[in-house]
Design a protein around this motif. Structure first.
Motif, PDB file in Angstrom:
ATOM      1  N   SER A 114      28.576  -8.649   5.989  1.00  0.00           N
ATOM      2  CA  SER A 114      30.016  -8.887   5.922  1.00  0.00           C
ATOM      3  C   SER A 114      30.430  -9.078   4.539  1.00  0.00           C
ATOM      4  N   THR A 115      29.615  -9.875   3.855  1.00  0.00           N
ATOM      5  CA  THR A 115      30.226 -10.165   2.372  1.00  0.00           C
ATOM      6  C   THR A 115      30.187  -9.273   1.701  1.00  0.00           C
ATOM      7  N   MET A 116      29.086  -8.067   1.633  1.00  0.00           N
ATOM      8  CA  MET A 116      29.209  -6.863   0.834  1.00  0.00           C
ATOM      9  C   MET A 116      30.396  -6.096   1.074  1.00  0.00           C
ATOM     10  N   LEU A 117      30.528  -5.907   2.581  1.00  0.00           N
ATOM     11  CA  LEU A 117      31.721  -5.102   3.009  1.00  0.00           C
ATOM     12  C   LEU A 117      32.909  -5.640   2.568  1.00  0.00           C
ATOM     13  N   ILE A 118      33.160  -6.817   2.816  1.00  0.00           N
ATOM     14  CA  ILE A 118      34.792  -7.344   2.292  1.00  0.00           C
ATOM     15  C   ILE A 118      34.911  -7.462   0.707  1.00  0.00           C
ATOM     16  N   PHE A 119      33.906  -7.540   0.071  1.00  0.00           N
ATOM     17  CA  PHE A 119      34.092  -7.808  -1.240  1.00  0.00           C
ATOM     18  C   PHE A 119      33.925  -6.248  -1.970  1.00  0.00           C
ATOM     19  N   GLY A 120      33.116  -5.466  -1.251  1.00  0.00           N
ATOM     20  CA  GLY A 120      33.157  -4.047  -1.771  1.00  0.00           C
ATOM     21  C   GLY A 120      34.475  -3.423  -1.638  1.00  0.00           C
ATOM     22  N   VAL A 121      35.114  -3.530  -0.459  1.00  0.00           N
ATOM     23  CA  VAL A 121      36.513  -3.131  -0.094  1.00  0.00           C
ATOM     24  C   VAL A 121      37.334  -3.608  -1.340  1.00  0.00           C
ATOM     25  N   LEU A 122      37.508  -4.939  -1.305  1.00  0.00           N
ATOM     26  CA  LEU A 122      38.259  -5.624  -2.379  1.00  0.00           C
ATOM     27  C   LEU A 122      37.952  -4.923  -3.796  1.00  0.00           C
ATOM     28  N   THR A 123      36.937  -4.772  -4.123  1.00  0.00           N
ATOM     29  CA  THR A 123      36.465  -4.098  -5.612  1.00  0.00           C
ATOM     30  C   THR A 123      37.046  -2.796  -5.401  1.00  0.00           C
ATOM     31  N   ALA A 124      36.908  -2.087  -4.512  1.00  0.00           N
ATOM     32  CA  ALA A 124      37.737  -0.687  -4.487  1.00  0.00           C
ATOM     33  C   ALA A 124      38.947  -0.532  -4.575  1.00  0.00           C
ATOM     34  N   VAL A 125      39.529  -1.387  -4.032  1.00  0.00           N
ATOM     35  CA  VAL A 125      41.181  -1.715  -4.085  1.00  0.00           C
ATOM     36  C   VAL A 125      41.534  -2.100  -5.412  1.00  0.00           C
ATOM     37  N   TYR A 126      40.755  -3.131  -5.869  1.00  0.00           N
ATOM     38  CA  TYR A 126      41.150  -3.642  -7.421  1.00  0.00           C
ATOM     39  C   TYR A 126      40.909  -2.536  -8.483  1.00  0.00           C
ATOM     40  N   LYS A 127      39.994  -1.569  -7.996  1.00  0.00           N
ATOM     41  CA  LYS A 127      39.918  -0.460  -8.990  1.00  0.00           C
ATOM     42  C   LYS A 127      41.325   0.507  -9.055  1.00  0.00           C
ATOM     43  N   GLY A 128      41.674   0.772  -7.559  1.00  0.00           N
ATOM     44  CA  GLY A 128      42.820   1.488  -7.590  1.00  0.00           C
ATOM     45  C   GLY A 128      43.931   1.034  -8.032  1.00  0.00           C
ATOM     46  N   LEU A 129      44.132  -0.359  -8.150  1.00  0.00           N
ATOM     47  CA  LEU A 129      45.411  -1.045  -8.435  1.00  0.00           C
ATOM     48  C   LEU A 129      45.304  -1.079 -10.159  1.00  0.00           C
ATOM     49  N   LYS A 177      58.453  -0.220 -15.243  1.00  0.00           N
ATOM     50  CA  LYS A 177      57.142  -0.282 -15.521  1.00  0.00           C
ATOM     51  C   LYS A 177      56.686  -1.914 -15.371  1.00  0.00           C
ATOM     52  N   GLU A 178      57.482  -2.660 -15.880  1.00  0.00           N
ATOM     53  CA  GLU A 178      57.577  -3.977 -15.822  1.00  0.00           C
ATOM     54  C   GLU A 178      57.424  -4.581 -14.310  1.00  0.00           C
ATOM     55  N   THR A 179      58.157  -3.816 -13.348  1.00  0.00           N
ATOM     56  CA  THR A 179      58.372  -4.424 -12.234  1.00  0.00           C
ATOM     57  C   THR A 179      57.077  -3.890 -11.470  1.00  0.00           C
ATOM     58  N   ALA A 180      56.630  -2.676 -11.719  1.00  0.00           N
ATOM     59  CA  ALA A 180      55.305  -1.944 -11.316  1.00  0.00           C
ATOM     60  C   ALA A 180      54.032  -2.911 -11.691  1.00  0.00           C
ATOM     61  N   LEU A 181      54.065  -3.271 -12.785  1.00  0.00           N
ATOM     62  CA  LEU A 181      53.042  -4.139 -13.512  1.00  0.00           C
ATOM     63  C   LEU A 181      52.933  -5.472 -12.586  1.00  0.00           C
ATOM     64  N   SER A 182      54.195  -6.122 -12.391  1.00  0.00           N
ATOM     65  CA  SER A 182      54.356  -7.626 -11.707  1.00  0.00           C
ATOM     66  C   SER A 182      53.810  -7.158 -10.234  1.00  0.00           C
ATOM     67  N   LEU A 183      54.233  -6.228  -9.642  1.00  0.00           N
ATOM     68  CA  LEU A 183      53.753  -5.928  -8.263  1.00  0.00           C
ATOM     69  C   LEU A 183      52.379  -5.913  -8.136  1.00  0.00           C
ATOM     70  N   ILE A 184      51.664  -5.014  -9.110  1.00  0.00           N
ATOM     71  CA  ILE A 184      50.297  -4.820  -9.235  1.00  0.00           C
ATOM     72  C   ILE A 184      49.524  -6.120  -9.195  1.00  0.00           C
ATOM     73  N   ILE A 185      50.059  -7.297 -10.337  1.00  0.00           N
ATOM     74  CA  ILE A 185      49.484  -8.426 -10.468  1.00  0.00           C
ATOM     75  C   ILE A 185      49.429  -9.205  -9.262  1.00  0.00           C
ATOM     76  N   TRP A 186      50.469  -9.099  -8.304  1.00  0.00           N
ATOM     77  CA  TRP A 186      50.762  -9.912  -7.232  1.00  0.00           C
ATOM     78  C   TRP A 186      50.059  -9.527  -5.974  1.00  0.00           C
ATOM     79  N   ALA A 187      50.009  -8.260  -6.116  1.00  0.00           N
ATOM     80  CA  ALA A 187      49.135  -7.592  -4.861  1.00  0.00           C
ATOM     81  C   ALA A 187      47.705  -7.925  -5.342  1.00  0.00           C
ATOM     82  N   LYS A 188      47.140  -7.864  -6.300  1.00  0.00           N
ATOM     83  CA  LYS A 188      45.743  -8.195  -6.815  1.00  0.00           C
ATOM     84  C   LYS A 188      45.624  -9.663  -6.229  1.00  0.00           C
TER      85      LYS A 188
END
Length: 72
Positions: free
Chosen positions: A49-64, A3-14
């Motif tokens: 482009s700003t809305m698209l890039i940061f919209g996708v980033l927000t969706a990925v963050y929510k998934g993480l 679990k610690e490894t997964a949480l660390s991986l999530i933080i670095w992925a973000k």
């Protein structure tokens, strides 16, 4: 320990995704600003482009975040 490894991986992925999104956004804005078109024609591309890039980033963050809550 897993679990610690997964949480660390999530933080670095973000962090990595945030840096990539910012660099991509900067590149797109520079490319748009170098266009010979007047600003009034460039503005929709900048906003879109700003809305698209940061919209996708927000969706990925929510998934993480969802993934990190499952690993707690």
């Amino acid at each position: 320990m897993k679990k610690e490894t997964a949480l660390s991986l999530i933080i670095w992925a973000k962090r990595l995704l945030g840096a990539i999104a910012f660099l991509l956004w900067g590149y797109v804005i520079v490319m748009i600003s170098q266009s010979p078109a007047p600003f009034i024609e460039q503005a929709p591309y900048c906003m879109g482009s700003t809305m698209l890039i940061f919209g996708v980033l927000t969706a990925v963050y929510k998934g993480l975040d969802h993934w990190s809550l499952q690993n707690k």
